[in-house]
Design a protein around this motif. Structure first.
Motif, mmCIF file in Angstrom:
data_model
loop_
_atom_site.group_PDB
_atom_site.id
_atom_site.type_symbol
_atom_site.label_atom_id
_atom_site.label_comp_id
_atom_site.label_asym_id
_atom_site.label_seq_id
_atom_site.Cartn_x
_atom_site.Cartn_y
_atom_site.Cartn_z
ATOM 1 N N ASN A 1 0.808 -1.225 0.000
ATOM 2 C CA ASN A 1 0.000 0.000 0.000
ATOM 3 C C ASN A 1 0.840 1.273 0.000
ATOM 4 N N GLY A 2 2.162 1.163 0.195
ATOM 5 C CA GLY A 2 3.053 2.318 0.115
ATOM 6 C C GLY A 2 3.735 2.449 -1.236
ATOM 7 N N GLY A 3 3.343 1.578 -2.199
ATOM 8 C CA GLY A 3 3.934 1.646 -3.530
ATOM 9 C C GLY A 3 5.297 1.009 -3.651
ATOM 10 N N ARG A 4 5.661 0.146 -2.693
ATOM 11 C CA ARG A 4 6.977 -0.513 -2.696
ATOM 12 C C ARG A 4 6.842 -1.977 -3.098
ATOM 13 N N ARG A 5 7.871 -2.502 -3.724
ATOM 14 C CA ARG A 5 7.915 -3.930 -4.036
ATOM 15 C C ARG A 5 8.110 -4.703 -2.731
ATOM 16 N N LEU A 6 7.547 -5.904 -2.687
ATOM 17 C CA LEU A 6 7.651 -6.721 -1.476
ATOM 18 C C LEU A 6 8.978 -7.469 -1.414
ATOM 19 N N GLN A 7 9.402 -7.821 -0.195
ATOM 20 C CA GLN A 7 10.570 -8.659 -0.008
ATOM 21 C C GLN A 7 10.278 -10.019 -0.630
ATOM 22 N N GLY A 8 11.279 -10.618 -1.258
ATOM 23 C CA GLY A 8 11.034 -11.920 -1.848
ATOM 24 C C GLY A 8 12.241 -12.514 -2.521
ATOM 25 N N LEU A 9 11.985 -13.626 -3.187
ATOM 26 C CA LEU A 9 13.003 -14.351 -3.921
ATOM 27 C C LEU A 9 12.591 -14.436 -5.381
ATOM 28 N N GLN A 10 13.585 -14.582 -6.253
ATOM 29 C CA GLN A 10 13.313 -14.649 -7.679
ATOM 30 C C GLN A 10 13.981 -15.870 -8.283
ATOM 31 N N LYS A 11 13.455 -16.284 -9.426
ATOM 32 C CA LYS A 11 14.004 -17.448 -10.118
ATOM 33 C C LYS A 11 13.760 -17.279 -11.611
ATOM 34 N N VAL B 1 8.464 -13.714 0.132
ATOM 35 C CA VAL B 1 8.792 -14.309 1.418
ATOM 36 C C VAL B 1 9.759 -13.352 2.103
ATOM 37 N N GLU B 2 9.473 -12.971 3.334
ATOM 38 C CA GLU B 2 10.289 -11.976 4.038
ATOM 39 C C GLU B 2 11.698 -12.461 4.346
ATOM 40 N N GLU B 3 12.626 -11.502 4.429
ATOM 41 C CA GLU B 3 14.024 -11.817 4.716
ATOM 42 C C GLU B 3 14.217 -12.531 6.047
ATOM 43 N N SER B 4 13.327 -12.308 6.994
ATOM 44 C CA SER B 4 13.473 -12.922 8.321
ATOM 45 C C SER B 4 13.250 -14.434 8.291
ATOM 46 N N GLU B 5 12.769 -14.965 7.186
ATOM 47 C CA GLU B 5 12.474 -16.392 7.060
ATOM 48 C C GLU B 5 13.694 -17.143 6.521
ATOM 49 N N LEU C 1 13.431 -20.962 5.649
ATOM 50 C CA LEU C 1 12.680 -21.183 4.420
ATOM 51 C C LEU C 1 13.514 -20.778 3.211
ATOM 52 N N GLU C 2 14.248 -19.691 3.350
ATOM 53 C CA GLU C 2 15.060 -19.190 2.245
ATOM 54 C C GLU C 2 16.135 -20.192 1.843
ATOM 55 N N GLU C 3 16.775 -20.812 2.816
ATOM 56 C CA GLU C 3 17.811 -21.807 2.504
ATOM 57 C C GLU C 3 17.226 -22.941 1.669
ATOM 58 N N ASP C 4 16.039 -23.408 2.043
ATOM 59 C CA ASP C 4 15.383 -24.475 1.297
ATOM 60 C C ASP C 4 15.056 -24.019 -0.120
ATOM 61 N N LEU C 5 14.528 -22.811 -0.259
ATOM 62 C CA LEU C 5 14.188 -22.281 -1.577
ATOM 63 C C LEU C 5 15.443 -22.070 -2.432
ATOM 64 N N TRP D 1 16.100 -20.536 -6.184
ATOM 65 C CA TRP D 1 15.584 -19.203 -5.874
ATOM 66 C C TRP D 1 16.691 -18.374 -5.249
ATOM 67 N N SER D 2 16.700 -17.061 -5.500
ATOM 68 C CA SER D 2 17.679 -16.168 -4.877
ATOM 69 C C SER D 2 16.973 -14.910 -4.379
ATOM 70 N N ARG D 3 17.531 -14.297 -3.340
ATOM 71 C CA ARG D 3 16.931 -13.117 -2.711
ATOM 72 C C ARG D 3 16.916 -11.949 -3.683
ATOM 73 N N TYR D 4 15.772 -11.310 -3.814
ATOM 74 C CA TYR D 4 15.599 -10.133 -4.660
ATOM 75 C C TYR D 4 16.114 -8.912 -3.913
ATOM 76 N N LYS D 5 16.877 -8.078 -4.598
ATOM 77 C CA LYS D 5 17.379 -6.825 -4.031
ATOM 78 C C LYS D 5 16.672 -5.650 -4.708
ATOM 79 N N ALA D 6 16.358 -4.645 -3.955
ATOM 80 C CA ALA D 6 15.695 -3.460 -4.514
ATOM 81 C C ALA D 6 16.623 -2.758 -5.498
ATOM 82 N N PRO D 7 16.063 -2.251 -6.588
ATOM 83 C CA PRO D 7 16.870 -1.449 -7.516
ATOM 84 C C PRO D 7 17.448 -0.228 -6.785
ATOM 85 N N GLU D 8 18.562 0.264 -7.277
ATOM 86 C CA GLU D 8 19.210 1.424 -6.659
ATOM 87 C C GLU D 8 18.221 2.578 -6.542
ATOM 88 N N GLY D 9 18.186 3.197 -5.363
ATOM 89 C CA GLY D 9 17.311 4.327 -5.116
ATOM 90 C C GLY D 9 15.912 3.941 -4.658
#
Length: 125
Positions: A20-30, A69-73, A76-80, A85-93
């Motif tokens: 709702n703040g216009g931001r991309r969610l934390q997650g993983l990509q493949k 999936v949030e970074e605090s997980e 779960l992330e290790e299994d993914l 799957w790899s952790r998504y990083k926000a684009p610069e800025g």
């Protein structure tokens, strides 16, 4: 798989999934991932751990998928990660949505090959 009858991935729209703040969610990509594969990963996680998925079905980013999936997980992330799957990083800025954020909208279609955004949803909502 299949998911419990009381829950589903609901189509939100075309474009990047946003909170709702216009931001991309934390997650993983493949890469090289279908909507069915991303949905199966989401459904296989403990209830409430996956906030949704986004998949680009065609065009220059065809097969790029995200599961939210949030970074605090970390367990779960290790299994993914073991399945590509790899952790998504926000684009610069830009910054990612904080923990607890939900998929509430999209960026809208900016290109003909934009992603399709789906949010985890209870059928009672």
């Amino acid at each position: 798989w299949p998911p419990p009858a009381a829950e589903r991935l609901q189509f939100i729209g075309i474009g990047d999934c946003l909170d709702n703040g216009g931001r991309r969610l934390q997650g993983l990509q493949k890469l090289s991932c279908t909507l069915d594969e991303a949905a199966a990963e989401c459904y296989a996680l403990p209830r409430g751990k996956c906030k949704g998925v986004a998949v680009t079905p065609k065009g220059r980013f065809q097969g790029l998928a995200y599961i939210f999936v949030e970074e605090s997980e970390s367990a779960l992330e290790e299994d993914l990660q073991s399945r590509g799957w790899s952790r998504y990083k926000a684009p610069e800025g830009q910054e990612l949505a904080p923990a607890g954020a939900e998929v509430t909208g999209t960026t809208g279609e900016r290109e003909a090959d934009d992603a399709q955004c789906f949010a985890w949803s209870s059928l009672s909502t």
